[in-house]
Design an enzyme around this catalytic site. Sequence first.
Site, PDB file in Angstrom:
ATOM      1  N   GLU A  70       5.224   8.086  -7.103  1.00 47.33           N
ATOM      2  CA  GLU A  70       4.776   6.977  -6.256  1.00 47.33           C
ATOM      3  C   GLU A  70       5.834   5.880  -6.364  1.00 47.33           C
ATOM      4  O   GLU A  70       5.850   5.107  -7.328  1.00 47.33           O
ATOM      5  CB  GLU A  70       3.410   6.451  -6.723  1.00 47.33           C
ATOM      6  CG  GLU A  70       2.294   7.466  -6.612  1.00 47.33           C
ATOM      7  CD  GLU A  70       1.893   7.762  -5.187  1.00 47.33           C
ATOM      8  OE1 GLU A  70       2.383   7.073  -4.266  1.00 47.33           O
ATOM      9  OE2 GLU A  70       1.082   8.683  -4.976  1.00 47.33           O
ATOM     10  N   CYS A  95       3.282  -2.246  -3.987  1.00 50.06           N
ATOM     11  CA  CYS A  95       4.121  -1.267  -3.295  1.00 50.06           C
ATOM     12  C   CYS A  95       3.724  -1.159  -1.832  1.00 50.06           C
ATOM     13  O   CYS A  95       4.515  -0.709  -1.000  1.00 50.06           O
ATOM     14  CB  CYS A  95       4.053   0.090  -3.984  1.00 50.06           C
ATOM     15  SG  CYS A  95       2.391   0.701  -4.242  1.00 50.06           S
TER      16      CYS A  95
END
Length: 497
Positions: A253, A287
């Site tokens: 990720e 993010c």
Amino acid sequence: MSHQDVLAKVGLSAEELSGGSLSVRSPIDGAHVADVHETDPGEMQAVIDRAQAAFKVWRSVPAPRRGELVRLLGEELRRSKDELGAVVTLEAGKIVSEGLGEVQEMIDICDFAVGLSRQLYGLTIASERPGHRMMESWHPMGPCGVITAFNFPVAVWSWNAALALVCGNPVIWKPSEKTPLTALASMKIMARALDRFGDAPEGLVQCVIGGPAIGEALVASPGVPILSATGSTRMGSAVGPKVLGRWGRPILELGGNNAMIVAPSADLEMTLRAVVFSAVGTAGQRCTSLRRLIVHNSIREELVGKLVKAYAGLPIGDPRAEGTLVGPLIDHDATDRMQAALDAARAEGGKVHGGGMAEGMDGGAYVRPAIVEMPSQTETVRTETFAPILYVMGYDDFDEAMELHNAVPQGLSSCIMTLNLREAEAFVSAAGSDCGIANVNIGPSGAEIGGAFGGEKETGGGRESGSDAWKSYMRRQTNTINFSDALPLAQGVRFDV
């Protein structure tokens, strides 16, 4: 309440917070909070061996029983939500509601995983051979290493841990060196759940603290078949090949450079609210934070004007104070990177609104969120900066907007604001957004745990949290069972002896 009082409420003792080599400071005021003991890299093999021994026991525990441990963890998190949320605020600088929201994510994924423990379904498959049955089984894989980043110091661990545990895998957690206290506090809560569970094997859930050498041990070891890593694209480009090189399974990720397309039909008031939360929530350190705004030229000037006005009134300050919406960046290195990106954008013709250090803040890394009107999608715009910078670009037709949207290396989250059904459907089609998350009339930030979370391209391709992300934590096995008295071969092959 003092920093030490916050930590005491989650059961962290003075001995645990002193005498170690890892210095921890709060981004709220820059104050020294603790000196945490780091794991000796020489002990990592013993940590992995304990996890392997635990795996041999845990893999044979029925999955619904494994789910009971996660249910107990969810209960303990509910009891400790306020206390753990306060530690998230103290150590990561999140405003109070976001700190509490992160713990709620932990609770939510526990609820999801408990249900999942009774739904680890395979398939029954029709066989071409008479008297045969085919089926698909899913089995535990082994210890799961989890390397987390500072911006979601507890939620991302729980996404991985809850799924890994119900899937039959022990967990070894390496938190960011910037946020070890939230990890230690979470382990206190986990320990209470383990005590209530009663018969979990030693080494089922472990936490290791330290720098690159600790992470490298997890990345390199064949004894850790699953390695989930959250962080920068640079980190992922090093971790992924190493894990694959030893035939492990990486779940990556990584970076996001998330965009919103604002169409002429968009509800501008809704758009304004969506942009501000997505771009400045968590001080732009998600993010999934909104970093690129691609606006139809017919409404660009109006929307930018509204945004500049909204940004000017944002309450910036101590994240513990009521009404604060923008807390500090994680440290002063982050402010330096933000200023460097703004300087680069100016050099490329960008017009900057806001930015710079927030006044009247002592010790912490407080900045004013920035809006940057750009003449084009330059190299600076294509590069993710983990800070509250929103680059604004214009477009004239939908195809142009989609080309701009997809023309970055990252592919995490995306969205479009439109009341045009054709544009909305085109955006989420195969020819639309190339991201792992594509939203209509909401921002790119704030994903629910029910859906699989992750992205494509340099975001790494990993999936965590909901939907069928659990399959990343298990190995698939195809079984064929012959209940006849003959031995026919597939594809009509004859091999008579």
